[in-house]
Design a protein around this motif. Structure first.
Motif, PDB file in Angstrom:
ATOM      1  N   THR A  97      37.507   2.953  20.516  1.00  0.00           N
ATOM      2  CA  THR A  97      36.539   1.865  20.652  1.00  0.00           C
ATOM      3  C   THR A  97      36.213   1.697  22.131  1.00  0.00           C
ATOM      4  O   THR A  97      35.776   2.665  22.751  1.00  0.00           O
ATOM      5  CB  THR A  97      37.049   0.582  19.968  1.00  0.00           C
ATOM      6  N   GLN A  98      36.401   0.494  22.697  1.00  0.00           N
ATOM      7  CA  GLN A  98      35.889   0.344  24.061  1.00  0.00           C
ATOM      8  C   GLN A  98      36.966   0.068  25.113  1.00  0.00           C
ATOM      9  O   GLN A  98      36.684  -0.455  26.170  1.00  0.00           O
ATOM     10  CB  GLN A  98      34.805  -0.728  24.107  1.00  0.00           C
ATOM     11  N   SER A 229      27.269  -2.518  29.250  1.00  0.00           N
ATOM     12  CA  SER A 229      27.824  -3.868  29.110  1.00  0.00           C
ATOM     13  C   SER A 229      28.625  -3.897  27.822  1.00  0.00           C
ATOM     14  O   SER A 229      28.313  -3.172  26.880  1.00  0.00           O
ATOM     15  CB  SER A 229      26.721  -4.928  29.088  1.00  0.00           C
ATOM     16  N   LEU A 230      29.677  -4.674  27.818  1.00  0.00           N
ATOM     17  CA  LEU A 230      30.592  -4.731  26.679  1.00  0.00           C
ATOM     18  C   LEU A 230      30.853  -6.177  26.298  1.00  0.00           C
ATOM     19  O   LEU A 230      30.968  -7.030  27.179  1.00  0.00           O
ATOM     20  CB  LEU A 230      31.954  -4.110  27.046  1.00  0.00           C
ATOM     21  N   ILE A 231      30.975  -6.420  25.013  1.00  0.00           N
ATOM     22  CA  ILE A 231      31.411  -7.736  24.540  1.00  0.00           C
ATOM     23  C   ILE A 231      32.921  -7.665  24.346  1.00  0.00           C
ATOM     24  O   ILE A 231      33.419  -6.806  23.627  1.00  0.00           O
ATOM     25  CB  ILE A 231      30.725  -8.104  23.205  1.00  0.00           C
ATOM     26  N   LEU A 232      33.659  -8.530  25.027  1.00  0.00           N
ATOM     27  CA  LEU A 232      35.119  -8.510  24.918  1.00  0.00           C
ATOM     28  C   LEU A 232      35.668  -9.726  24.184  1.00  0.00           C
ATOM     29  O   LEU A 232      36.822  -9.731  23.794  1.00  0.00           O
ATOM     30  CB  LEU A 232      35.749  -8.412  26.317  1.00  0.00           C
ATOM     31  N   LEU A 233      34.851 -10.760  24.057  1.00  0.00           N
ATOM     32  CA  LEU A 233      35.317 -11.889  23.254  1.00  0.00           C
ATOM     33  C   LEU A 233      34.132 -12.576  22.612  1.00  0.00           C
ATOM     34  O   LEU A 233      33.029 -12.614  23.158  1.00  0.00           O
ATOM     35  CB  LEU A 233      36.125 -12.873  24.107  1.00  0.00           C
ATOM     36  N   HIS A 234      34.353 -13.077  21.407  1.00  0.00           N
ATOM     37  CA  HIS A 234      33.305 -13.853  20.715  1.00  0.00           C
ATOM     38  C   HIS A 234      34.005 -14.833  19.785  1.00  0.00           C
ATOM     39  O   HIS A 234      34.952 -14.494  19.084  1.00  0.00           O
ATOM     40  CB  HIS A 234      32.353 -12.937  19.947  1.00  0.00           C
ATOM     41  N   LYS A 247      27.870 -22.892  17.159  1.00  0.00           N
ATOM     42  CA  LYS A 247      27.942 -22.423  18.551  1.00  0.00           C
ATOM     43  C   LYS A 247      28.670 -21.100  18.587  1.00  0.00           C
ATOM     44  O   LYS A 247      29.697 -20.941  17.905  1.00  0.00           O
ATOM     45  CB  LYS A 247      28.712 -23.426  19.404  1.00  0.00           C
ATOM     46  N   VAL A 248      28.170 -20.180  19.355  1.00  0.00           N
ATOM     47  CA  VAL A 248      28.839 -18.891  19.500  1.00  0.00           C
ATOM     48  C   VAL A 248      29.086 -18.668  20.988  1.00  0.00           C
ATOM     49  O   VAL A 248      28.145 -18.695  21.795  1.00  0.00           O
ATOM     50  CB  VAL A 248      27.977 -17.730  18.928  1.00  0.00           C
ATOM     51  N   HIS A 249      30.351 -18.519  21.333  1.00  0.00           N
ATOM     52  CA  HIS A 249      30.723 -18.261  22.730  1.00  0.00           C
ATOM     53  C   HIS A 249      31.014 -16.770  22.859  1.00  0.00           C
ATOM     54  O   HIS A 249      31.812 -16.217  22.105  1.00  0.00           O
ATOM     55  CB  HIS A 249      31.954 -19.089  23.111  1.00  0.00           C
ATOM     56  N   VAL A 250      30.337 -16.116  23.794  1.00  0.00           N
ATOM     57  CA  VAL A 250      30.472 -14.667  23.955  1.00  0.00           C
ATOM     58  C   VAL A 250      30.814 -14.365  25.411  1.00  0.00           C
ATOM     59  O   VAL A 250      30.325 -15.030  26.321  1.00  0.00           O
ATOM     60  CB  VAL A 250      29.141 -13.937  23.611  1.00  0.00           C
ATOM     61  N   GLY A 251      31.665 -13.385  25.639  1.00  0.00           N
ATOM     62  CA  GLY A 251      31.981 -12.989  27.011  1.00  0.00           C
ATOM     63  C   GLY A 251      32.211 -11.500  27.095  1.00  0.00           C
ATOM     64  O   GLY A 251      32.541 -10.850  26.096  1.00  0.00           O
ATOM     65  N   GLY A 252      32.032 -10.966  28.283  1.00  0.00           N
ATOM     66  CA  GLY A 252      32.256  -9.527  28.429  1.00  0.00           C
ATOM     67  C   GLY A 252      32.122  -9.082  29.867  1.00  0.00           C
ATOM     68  O   GLY A 252      32.267  -9.890  30.801  1.00  0.00           O
ATOM     69  N   VAL A 253      31.853  -7.804  30.039  1.00  0.00           N
ATOM     70  CA  VAL A 253      31.717  -7.220  31.375  1.00  0.00           C
ATOM     71  C   VAL A 253      30.488  -6.324  31.406  1.00  0.00           C
ATOM     72  O   VAL A 253      30.025  -5.865  30.369  1.00  0.00           O
ATOM     73  CB  VAL A 253      32.960  -6.395  31.775  1.00  0.00           C
ATOM     74  N   ALA A 254      29.976  -6.086  32.612  1.00  0.00           N
ATOM     75  CA  ALA A 254      28.870  -5.142  32.793  1.00  0.00           C
ATOM     76  C   ALA A 254      29.104  -4.363  34.074  1.00  0.00           C
ATOM     77  O   ALA A 254      29.654  -4.908  35.046  1.00  0.00           O
ATOM     78  CB  ALA A 254      27.541  -5.887  32.863  1.00  0.00           C
ATOM     79  N   TRP A 297      33.120  -3.894  37.908  1.00  0.00           N
ATOM     80  CA  TRP A 297      32.373  -4.614  36.876  1.00  0.00           C
ATOM     81  C   TRP A 297      32.233  -6.072  37.238  1.00  0.00           C
ATOM     82  O   TRP A 297      32.939  -6.591  38.107  1.00  0.00           O
ATOM     83  CB  TRP A 297      32.979  -4.411  35.506  1.00  0.00           C
ATOM     84  N   VAL A 298      31.262  -6.724  36.606  1.00  0.00           N
ATOM     85  CA  VAL A 298      31.123  -8.170  36.760  1.00  0.00           C
ATOM     86  C   VAL A 298      31.309  -8.773  35.370  1.00  0.00           C
ATOM     87  O   VAL A 298      30.816  -8.233  34.381  1.00  0.00           O
ATOM     88  CB  VAL A 298      29.760  -8.540  37.410  1.00  0.00           C
ATOM     89  N   ARG A 299      32.071  -9.877  35.304  1.00  0.00           N
ATOM     90  CA  ARG A 299      32.261 -10.530  34.011  1.00  0.00           C
ATOM     91  C   ARG A 299      31.090 -11.480  33.750  1.00  0.00           C
ATOM     92  O   ARG A 299      30.457 -11.970  34.672  1.00  0.00           O
ATOM     93  CB  ARG A 299      33.584 -11.318  34.015  1.00  0.00           C
TER      94      ARG A 299
END
Ligand code: MTE
Length: 338
Positions: A97-98, A229-234, A247-254, A297-299
Motif C-alpha cells: 500500500t502506501q 499526495s497521500l491520505i494518512l488519516l480520515h 463532518k469528515v476530518h482528513v489528513g496526509g502528506v504531499a 514532505w509537507v503535512r
C-alpha cells in the motif's frame, strides 16, 4: 519509523556496543573511489583512491537536508487497481500500500563537492556539455549496486549526500550504517546502503537492481520520483445537531518528488473528485536546514462537510497536490511496469 527495503540480508558490519565507539568506527570507514576505465577525453587513467569518512568530512564539511525516501514500488496495489496488472501482479509485492515512504533529516557530505575533487575531468565535461554521458555507480557491502546520472548527482541544488546520520543519529544497521547514498527525490533503489565504493562509467550499471528491477515502461531506470499526495488519516463524525450533515476530518502528506519544487496546495474531495476544497498546509513545521529545494514532505489537514441521509454512509475521499511550478498530480498514474 522508516520502512526497510533490502534485497539481501543486512551485511555483517561492525556495530560497537557503545555510541562513542560506533561514531569512531564511522569516522574510520573507507570509501573506495574507483579509477575511471577509458578515461574522459583521452586523459591519463586516474588511480583508485580511498578516503575515510573523517577525511571526507574534514575536506568537504557536512550539511543537513530534509528529504523523503520512497521506494519506486510504493502504492503498487493502488497502481494495479488504477491501471491494471503490473510487474508486481502475482508476487507478494502486489499487496504494497502506501507505507514505503518516509521523511527524515539526513546529514552527510555533499556529492556535488566530493565528485569534482575525485573525478575532475568527468565532472568538468558533464558541466560543460550538460550531462548525459556519465553515470555514478554506488556499491554496497551486500553486493547491491545502482547508478544515477552524474549530471543529476552533481547538481548542487539537488543536495545529494554521502549520509552518515538520519534525524541527528548515526544510521541504524537497517538503513545503511555506516554510510549510504542519499539522493533527494530519486527512487529509493538508487540510495545505496552500506556504501563501500563509487565509480563512474558511461552507461547505467549492469546489475539486476538497476537493469531489471525499478525500471519504467520505457525500460529506463526510474530516477526522479513523481509528485504525490497521500491520505494518512480520515475520520467521520455525525451528530443530531448537524442536520443531515457529517463532518469528515482528513489528513496526509504531499511531496514533489524529483523536481524538489515546494508544494503550493493540496485539494481534497469528499465526492470522489467532483468538488474540491483546499486543505491547510502545515508548512510552518518544515524545518529550515541546508536544503536548497523542497524534497521533504509537507503535512496537510482538511475538514469537510458532507450531506448524509440516515444509516451508514460511504464517503469517497481523495486528494491531489499541486507544486509551485503549477504541476498538478494526475488523476491516474501513467501505465508503468509497477
Ligand atoms: N542498498 C543496498 N546496499 N541494498 C539494498 O537492498 N535497497 C534499496 C535501497 N538501497 C538496497 C539498498 C531499495 S530498493 C530501497 S527502496 C531503499 O534502499 C530503502 O532504504 P531503507 O531501507 O533505508 O528505507
Amino acid at each position: 519509523a522508516l520502512y526497510v527495503r533490502n534485497h539481501a540480508p543486512v551485511p555483517d558490519v561492525a556495530w560497537p556496543a557503545d555510541e562513542v565507539s560506533r561514531a569512531s568506527h564511522v569516522q574510520q570507514h573507507e570509501v573506495l573511489f574507483e579509477a575511471v576505465e577509458g578515461s574522459a577525453e583521452g586523459g591519463p587513467v586516474e588511480e583508485d583512491a580511498t578516503m575515510t569518512i573523517s577525511q571526507l568530512q574534514t575536506r568537504f564539511g557536512t550539511t543537513t537536508v530534509t528529504s523523503i525516501l520512497q521506494c519506486a514500488g510504493n502504492r503498487a496495489s493502488e497502481d494495479i487497481a488504477a491501471t491494471g496488472a503490473s510487474g508486481f501482479t502475482g508476487t507478494p509485492f502486489e499487496a504494497i500500500t502506501q507505507g514505503m515512504v518516509g521523511n527524515a533529516q539526513w546529514t552527510g557530505v555533499r556529492l556535488a563537492d566530493v565528485l569534482p575533487a575525485l573525478y575532475p575531468k568527468e565532472c568538468a565535461a558533464t558541466k560543460k556539455h550538460g550531462g548525459g554521458e556519465w553515470h555514478v555507480v554506488f556499491e554496497g557491502a551486500d553486493g547491491y549496486s545502482a547508478s544515477s546520472p552524474l549530471a543529476r548527482v552533481l547538481s548542487h541544488e539537488h543536495d545529494c549526500l554521502l549520509a552518515t546520520h538520519m534525524n541527528g543519529e548515526l544510521l541504524s544497521p537497517d538503513h545503511g550504517y555506516p554510510l549510504r547514498a542519499l539522493l533527494p527525490g530519486i527512487a529509493g533503489a538508487r540510495n545505496v546502503k552500506w556504501l563501500q565504493s563509487i565509480s563512474l562509467q558511461r552507461h547505467p550499471v549492469d546489475a539486476p537492481w538497476n537493469d531489471y528491477y525499478y525500471k519504467n515502461a520505457k525500460a529506463e531506470q526510474i530516477q526522479d520520483l513523481k509528485l504525490q499526495s497521500l491520505i494518512l488519516l480520515h475520520e467521520g463524525s455525525r451528530s443530531s445537531e448537524n442536520h443531515g450533515k457529517a463532518k469528515v476530518h482528513v489528513g496526509g502528506v504531499a511531496y514533489s518528488g524529483g523536481t524538489g519544487n515546494a508544494i503550493a496546495r493540496v485539494e481534497v474531495s469528499a465526492d470522489g473528485g467532483k468538488c474540491w476544497s483546499e486543505a491547510t498546509l502545515q508548512a510552518s513545521e518544515v524545518v529550515a536546514d541546508g536544503s536548497h529545494k523542497s524534497f521533504g514532505w509537507v503535512r496537510w489537514v482538511a475538514n469537510l462537510e458532507v450531506e448524509v441521509s440516515s444509516g451508514a454512509v460511504a464517503v469517497d475521499v481523495c486528494c491531489r497536490a499541486t507544486d509551485t511550478a503549477g504541476t498538478t498530480q494526475s488523476e491516474k498514474p501513467a501505465k508503468e511496469r509497477g
